[in-house]
Design an enzyme around this catalytic site. Structure first.
Site, PDB file in Angstrom:
ATOM      1  CG  HIS A   1      -0.760   5.290  -1.919  1.00 50.47           C
ATOM      2  ND1 HIS A   1      -0.694   4.576  -0.745  1.00 50.47           N
ATOM      3  CD2 HIS A   1      -1.408   6.440  -1.605  1.00 50.47           C
ATOM      4  CE1 HIS A   1      -1.280   5.253   0.223  1.00 50.47           C
ATOM      5  NE2 HIS A   1      -1.720   6.396  -0.271  1.00 50.47           N
TER       6      HIS A   1
ATOM      7  CE  LYS B   1       0.566 -10.269  -0.695  1.00 47.88           C
ATOM      8  NZ  LYS B   1       0.944  -9.131   0.101  1.00 47.88           N
ATOM      9  NE  ARG B   2      -7.848  -6.306  -6.542  1.00 47.89           N
ATOM     10  CZ  ARG B   2      -8.731  -5.433  -6.989  1.00 47.89           C
ATOM     11  NH1 ARG B   2      -9.438  -4.690  -6.159  1.00 47.89           N
ATOM     12  NH2 ARG B   2      -8.957  -5.298  -8.282  1.00 47.89           N
TER      13      ARG B   2
ATOM     14  CE  LYS C   1      -0.772  -6.298  -4.531  1.00 48.51           C
ATOM     15  NZ  LYS C   1      -0.158  -5.638  -3.366  1.00 48.51           N
TER      16      LYS C   1
ATOM     17  CB  THR D   1      -0.890  -2.406   5.224  1.00 49.97           C
ATOM     18  OG1 THR D   1      -1.864  -2.621   4.203  1.00 49.97           O
ATOM     19  CG2 THR D   1      -0.377  -0.988   5.140  1.00 49.97           C
TER      20      THR D   1
ATOM     21  CE  LYS E   1      -4.101  -4.666   7.454  1.00 52.87           C
ATOM     22  NZ  LYS E   1      -4.818  -4.538   6.194  1.00 52.87           N
TER      23      LYS E   1
END
Length: 843
Positions: A378, A569-570, A575, A677, A681
């Site tokens: 992952h 998101k986290r 990110k 993911t 969405k």
């Protein structure tokens, strides 16, 4: 909350959730009243809203139970190959609405609850999220369970029933504060304790090599108590099981202490055993080598493998007697999927059981183990790799350490034979890493002990083959596969965006719910004015509803016709929430320096949790809230720009914000996000993506056409070239005036007047230690955001792009992903067969 529909509107509402028959409604009402009066409030005169929620949950659960029992009977009769999905995280969210959707009960329940003078949505809001996961990995596991049941696979999810899930996030004075998530406080109507299947798990002790074989003795025992949660497929009467283990101390735990008189102390010590399932580790993409975490990993593996072997041996419904004793056929009947390296101990544990307990020959046991296990990788971030100290293993799992050493020796002998004299290759490929502290590389253990290794997006799988596991790929290229992630369209379209689902169903029918590729049919309607209007109308309704929610929760009034620009998101440096912050500051400075100019109004929303020990992530949250504080209170700006931090981002909040978003930010440095993911969405819910060519963004751009996403910035090869040349942040700072202005404002305390030095660590990191190269993509990002503004000013063209994105999102269904796992890794075929419902006789 939306205003309740009038009686006439309720009758007229056409919905893919299904028309409720009057009989269904009457039955739901009757069942609801029975549960309310007899189960819940028999000793009280007054029912609370929570009583109503539990009465409805038990009513809906009644519809599950018969199907659940019948599904298990069906599996035992047909004896299919069983799939075991092992994960330390299952981020399920709420269960009530999802169950109603999958059983086709939602309209009947809605009508029945309305007739009783209650509001279904208000009852749904009472349910606690089951937050047994951190982010993508745990939510993926939840989507996979939904798809496995919908595809009729005999599949089981196995994990830990954490007493406390991912912490609740409070924002106090702009800072994240963690609170324990006591999600079981009021009970959980969806689980069933199964004490009859309680199992022992051993720790510590020593290894005794005897003539009869190897024995692991003098261990400390903890009991694993299973709790089962039903997982319904979509309208196919299949109900699979998620079994989560809870740690219990045995009755004689530490009572030897009693002999010296300290009975009270001995009983209190039971907590030591039961702490194993107490709390989820709140780290996402970061490895923390704590003994309790290793205990959790072995606990779930040891209990699960005993369960798997019991079921393999006695494959008759309700039977405890062994039917099979030979393990030759084990890989034909059992597939174990390791969700990342967290359940990697399955490999040495299966070897231990086969060799030490079942007396299978070592080589045969190794062949069985490899054919049974498969591993999903992952992440490529080095700090996320699990590398356990050998000394910890030696103490906690001495027999497993011996097995790992023996497996590693076999593996290195093979490598040495193929690459004679290549000592460096042996060092790189060893499961045991030498050094000051000897460590076990769990990813290497997974690769050598599995028959299949997959990444979770095409670009990620290529990086896995060409970089992370390059040596292993050269050794066994046939092992390596790609399985691009997906999301379940039931929760992430039907449940969270019924308005959009209805508009789609009106045009192309309901087949897309179980075959998302049918969304391609929407391409015929891209220029259909009615459809364009309907899609835009649904988005505007979702935005109004979310704006009302924000006003109620945050006491902030936002402009519902502004662009809803969302990054949820986290919180993690890779990110790049900081890039988003720099854009917000740049926009603010442009408005300030030219207040009479017309600007596209934007509401920038950022949400996500920071791991409690991750200083930089917590600083990023403080920066977002501080920027919001200044911008949102500046009269020059008005409602042209707002910056909002969404507190306590979780599954149930995602279900509200995603359908309302116009723009989805997926802006990680190319080569760092395995898949993502959230991006999928947003795409299926009609938001356009601004993103880098990273993770599944690459395949989204391929499906929809790159011109229908806002793609910017460096590609993987550009990042590699910049690494070779040396990234110098100051160069960009000197060259780009708007960037320099933004950094100077952060640095000088413009956004933190009460504490001017507050963000010195953030600025220092960006200028001198930024692994993720925020400044290198700043210019391209700002320019790309300008293109977003241009398109947003033409609502018709914007909505046409939205429709094209929705139409091309079919690939990103977890049904497609699981079908690929089933055929290419597990060797089973999905089935469209419907199990007959409980009220009809079985075949």
């Amino acid at each position: 909350m939306a205003a309740p529909l009038s009686d006439g509107d309720r009758r007229k509402q056409i919905s893919v959730r299904g028309i409720a028959g009057l009989g269904d409604v009457a039955e739901v009402r009757k069942s609801f009243n029975r549960h309310l009066h007899f189960t819940l409030v028999k000793d009280r005169n007054v029912a609370t809203p929570r009583d109503y929620y539990f009465a409805l949950a038990h009513t809906v659960r009644d519809h599950l139970v018969g199907r659940w029992i019948r599904t298990q009977q069906h599996y035992y009769e047909r004896d299919p190959k069983r799939i075991y999905y092992l994960s330390l995280e299952f981020y399920m969210g709420r269960t009530l609405q999802n169950t109603m959707v999958n059983l086709g009960l939602q309209n009947a329940c809605d009508e029945a609850i309305y007739q009783l003078g209650l509001d279904l949505e208000e009852l749904e809001e009472i349910e606690e999220d089951a937050g047994l996961g951190n982010g993508g990995l745990g939510r993926l596991a939840a989507c996979f369970l939904d798809s496995m049941a919908t595809l009729g696979l005999a599949a089981y999810g196995y994990g830990i029933r954490y007493e406390f899930g991912i912490f609740n996030q409070k924002i106090v004075d702009g800072w994240q504060v963690e609170e324990a998530d006591d999600w079981l406080r009021y009970g959980n109507p969806w689980e069933k304790a199964r004490p009859e299947y309680m199992l022992p798990v051993h720790f510590y002790g020593r290894v005794d090599h005897t003539p009869e074989g190897v024995k692991w003795i003098d261990t400390q025992v903890v009991l694993a108590m299973p709790y089962d949660t039903p997982v319904p497929g979509y309208k196919n009467n299949t109900v699979n099981t998620m079994r989560l283990w809870s740690a219990k101390a045995p009755n004689d735990f530490n009572l030897q202490e009693f002999n010296v008189g300290d009975y009270i102390e001995a009983v209190l010590d039971r907590n030591l055993a039961e702490n194993i399932s107490r709390v989820l580790y709140p780290n996402d993409n970061f490895f923390e080598g704590k003994e309790l975490r290793l205990k959790q990993e072995y606990f779930v593996v040891a209990a699960t493998l005993q369960d798997i072997i019991r079921r393999f041996k006695s494959s008759k419904f309700g039977c405890r007697d062994p039917v099979r004793t030979c393990f030759e056929t084990f890989p034909d009947k059992v597939a174990i999927q390791l969700n990342d390296t967290h359940p990697a101990l399955s490999i040495p544990e299966l070897m231990r059981i086969l060799v030490d307990v079942e007396k299978v020959d070592w080589d045969k046991a190794w062949e069985i183990t490899k054919r049974t296990c498969a591993y999903t990788n992952h992440t490529v971030l080095p700090e996320a790799l699990e590398r356990w100290p050998v000394s910890m293993f030696e103490k906690l799992l001495p027999r497993h350490l011996e097995i790992i050493y023996a497996l590693n020796q076999m593996h290195l002998d093979r490598v040495a034979a193929l690459y004679p004299g290549d000592i460096d290759r042996l060092r790189r490929m060893s499961v045991i890493e030498e050094g000051d502290c000897k460590r076990i590389n769990m990813a290497h253990l997974c690769v050598i002990g599995s028959h299949a290794v997959n990444g979770v997006a095409r670009i990620h799988s290529d990086i896995v083959k060409n970089s992370v596991f390059k040596d292993f790929y050269e050794l066994e290229p046939e092992k390596f596969q790609n399985k691009t992630n997906g999301i379940t369209p039931r929760r992430w379209l039907l449940l969270c965006n019924p308005g959009l689902a209805d508009v789609i169903a009106e045009k192309i029918g309901e087949g897309f719910i179980t075959d998302l590729s049918q969304l391609k049919k929407l391409l015929d309607f891209i220029n259909n004015e009615t459809f364009i209007r309907d899609v835009a109308k649904v988005k505007q309704e979702n935005k109004l509803k979310f704006a009302a929610y924000l006003e109620e929760q945050y006491k902030v009034k936002i402009n519902p016709s502004s662009m809803f620009d969302v990054q949820v998101k986290r919180i993690h440096e890779y990110k790049r929430q900081l890039l988003n912050c720099l854009h917000a500051i740049t926009l603010y400075n442009r408005i300030r320096s030219n207040p009479s100019k017309s600007f596209v109004p934007r509401t920038i929303m950022i949400g996500g949790k920071a791991a409690p020990g991750y200083h930089m992530a917590k600083m990023i949250i403080k920066l977002v809230t501080s920027i919001g504080e200044v911008i949102n209170n500046d009269p020059y700006v008005g409602d042209r720009l707002k910056v909002i931090f969404l507190e306590n981002y979780r599954v149930s909040l995602a279900e509200k914000v995603i359908p309302a978003a116009d723009l989805s930010q997926q802006i990680s440095t190319a080569g760092t996000e395995a898949s993502g993911t959230g991006n999928m969405k947003f795409m299926v819910n009609g938001a356009l993506t601004i993103g880098t060519m990273d993770g599944a963004n690459v395949e989204m751009a391929e499906e929809a056409g790159e011109e229908n996403l806002f793609i910017f910035g460096m590609r993987v090869e550009d990042v590699e070239a910049l690494d070779r040349q040396g990234y110098n942040a100051r160069e960009y700072y000197e060259r780009l005036p708007e960037l320099r202005q933004a950094i100077d404002q952060i640095s000088s305390g413009f956004f933190s007047p009460r504490d001017p030095g507050c963000f010195r660590d953030v600025v220092n990191m960006l200028m001198y230690h930024d692994r993720f190269k925020v400044f290198a993509d700043y210019e391209a990002y700002i320019k790309c955001q300008g293109q977003v503004d241009q398109l947003f000013m033409d609502p018709r063209e914007w909505t046409k792009k939205v429709i094209r994105n929705i139409a091309c999102s079919g690939k990103f269904s977890s049904d497609r992903t699981i079908t690929e796992y089933a055929r290419e890794i597990w060797g089973v075929e999905p089935s469209a067969t419907k199990i007959p419902p409980p009220n009809l006789p079985r075949d």
